[in-house]
Write an enzyme that holds these catalytic residues in place. Sequence first.
Site, PDB file in Angstrom:
ATOM      1  N   ARG A 157      40.511   7.510  49.305  1.00  0.00           N
ATOM      2  CA  ARG A 157      40.573   6.059  49.463  1.00  0.00           C
ATOM      3  C   ARG A 157      39.872   5.711  50.769  1.00  0.00           C
ATOM      4  O   ARG A 157      39.715   6.573  51.647  1.00  0.00           O
ATOM      5  CB  ARG A 157      42.027   5.579  49.493  1.00  0.00           C
ATOM      6  N   LYS A 166      48.570   7.033  50.438  1.00  0.00           N
ATOM      7  CA  LYS A 166      49.316   5.956  49.790  1.00  0.00           C
ATOM      8  C   LYS A 166      50.697   6.457  49.390  1.00  0.00           C
ATOM      9  O   LYS A 166      50.841   7.547  48.841  1.00  0.00           O
ATOM     10  CB  LYS A 166      48.554   5.472  48.550  1.00  0.00           C
ATOM     11  N   HIS A 214      35.598   1.911  47.119  1.00  0.00           N
ATOM     12  CA  HIS A 214      36.633   2.526  46.280  1.00  0.00           C
ATOM     13  C   HIS A 214      36.058   3.007  44.950  1.00  0.00           C
ATOM     14  O   HIS A 214      36.638   3.890  44.298  1.00  0.00           O
ATOM     15  CB  HIS A 214      37.770   1.538  46.033  1.00  0.00           C
ATOM     16  N   ARG A 252      35.639   6.712  44.640  1.00  0.00           N
ATOM     17  CA  ARG A 252      36.834   7.466  44.226  1.00  0.00           C
ATOM     18  C   ARG A 252      36.962   7.459  42.706  1.00  0.00           C
ATOM     19  O   ARG A 252      37.267   8.487  42.092  1.00  0.00           O
ATOM     20  CB  ARG A 252      38.068   6.865  44.896  1.00  0.00           C
ATOM     21  N   HIS A 291      47.982  10.909  42.770  1.00  0.00           N
ATOM     22  CA  HIS A 291      48.650   9.950  41.889  1.00  0.00           C
ATOM     23  C   HIS A 291      50.077  10.398  41.603  1.00  0.00           C
ATOM     24  O   HIS A 291      50.314  11.572  41.295  1.00  0.00           O
ATOM     25  CB  HIS A 291      47.898   9.810  40.567  1.00  0.00           C
ATOM     26  N   TYR A 307      41.225   6.967  33.501  1.00  0.00           N
ATOM     27  CA  TYR A 307      39.825   7.364  33.666  1.00  0.00           C
ATOM     28  C   TYR A 307      39.264   8.050  32.425  1.00  0.00           C
ATOM     29  O   TYR A 307      38.053   8.163  32.284  1.00  0.00           O
ATOM     30  CB  TYR A 307      39.676   8.288  34.881  1.00  0.00           C
TER      31      TYR A 307
END
Length: 411
Positions: free
Chosen positions: A228, A253, A359, A362, A385, A394
């Site tokens: 990120r 995150k 972003h 990524r 994640h 994705y």
Amino acid sequence: MLDNFKGYLLKIGAVKANYVPYYLKWVAECYSFLNIPDSTRINSDQKKQFLTDLAKRYEDWQVKQADTALRLYDYFLSRELNKFNHVDQNEQDKWIAIEEKMRDAIRLRHMSYSTEKTYLLWVRGFRAFVKGKDPALLEGVDLQDFLSHLVIEKKVSASTQNQALSAIVFLFRHVLEKDIGNELSAVRARQRRRLPVVLTMKEIGQIFNQMTGVHRLMAMLTYGCGLRLHECLRLRIKDVDFEQNMVIVMSGKGDKDRRTVLPESLKDDLIRHIAEMKYLYEKDRKDDINGVWLPDALERKYPNAGKEWAWFWLFPSKSLSVDPHTLLVRRHHIHPVSLQKAFYDALRKAGIAKHASVHTLRHSFTTHLLEKGYDIRTIQELLGHKNLQTTMIYTHVATKNILGVRSPLDK
């Protein structure tokens, strides 16, 4: 009052003109059912009572329409009743104190400075909306009205509405110490799940060719590691492990640490870059500059760690700045806008028409790994994640999915 409501609906354009009579009908039926004046705001229990009765005689879509009509009417009434409110100096002083408590509560929970700024902006917007109402008198219905105001008049997106909701709920829970769960009938806006924008490997190469210096290295590292934006900016010297070919992402995150792959092709560039940054680090030590920022607990336990080479920023800013928390003059990392601007300029020069950002690199990292057949669980760990479903999105943008399915027309 209903005539004024009709004019309000037509003015703001929240409802199509041919639907307005139905909205008026539902409101009139509700107040007739409850047997109260239409200038009175109803509570959630009264509305539930009416909608439950309505569901016995009408279809679901009509009940939902009636619910929307009552929400709009309640917001309309709140505007009408607040027209003549005035703010005195005592209430202004109370709001200033509330902001200070909000700031302290955010820092106590080690939330980021950008979150602090965003939350305080929403609190000031909320304060303006309620016209400086005494904080002690605030209720869940005030938040509901504020969210309705954002959607109906400001026409904000679902993500913006949810951001405002998070900020004001934090105010109620941790500053005002009020539980508004039962009173709050407004729910988080449902966000549409959109496919991420992905660049092809050729397009990424074209963008990198238009970038130079440290911005090019940062962009390549962001793509090569699946970082990120702020994860790249906050890397320290110690986070790059050349021997094990990995990059350590600390406090990503959700305040999670993780490991990701270090691109072999970037090793030489990184070694040269780190050697150049060593001169900047030594200059700071010679000038007796304060050490770089560290997480609060670490800075208290090891007050001199910020002056150690291992904790120095991998991408430090060329100039010094004032730390907004401690007001100390120190060296921070490169500002995010600097990399974003360099990326947008390169995107334009490369002639790529996609709506891409830093972003997007990524997103592209993830998609390209999927196209090469890497295990999705491994990719989930590299990205950090929490849920596999987040990574699965994705698979919808990969040129060839992990099963290798092709259209029968191609055969």
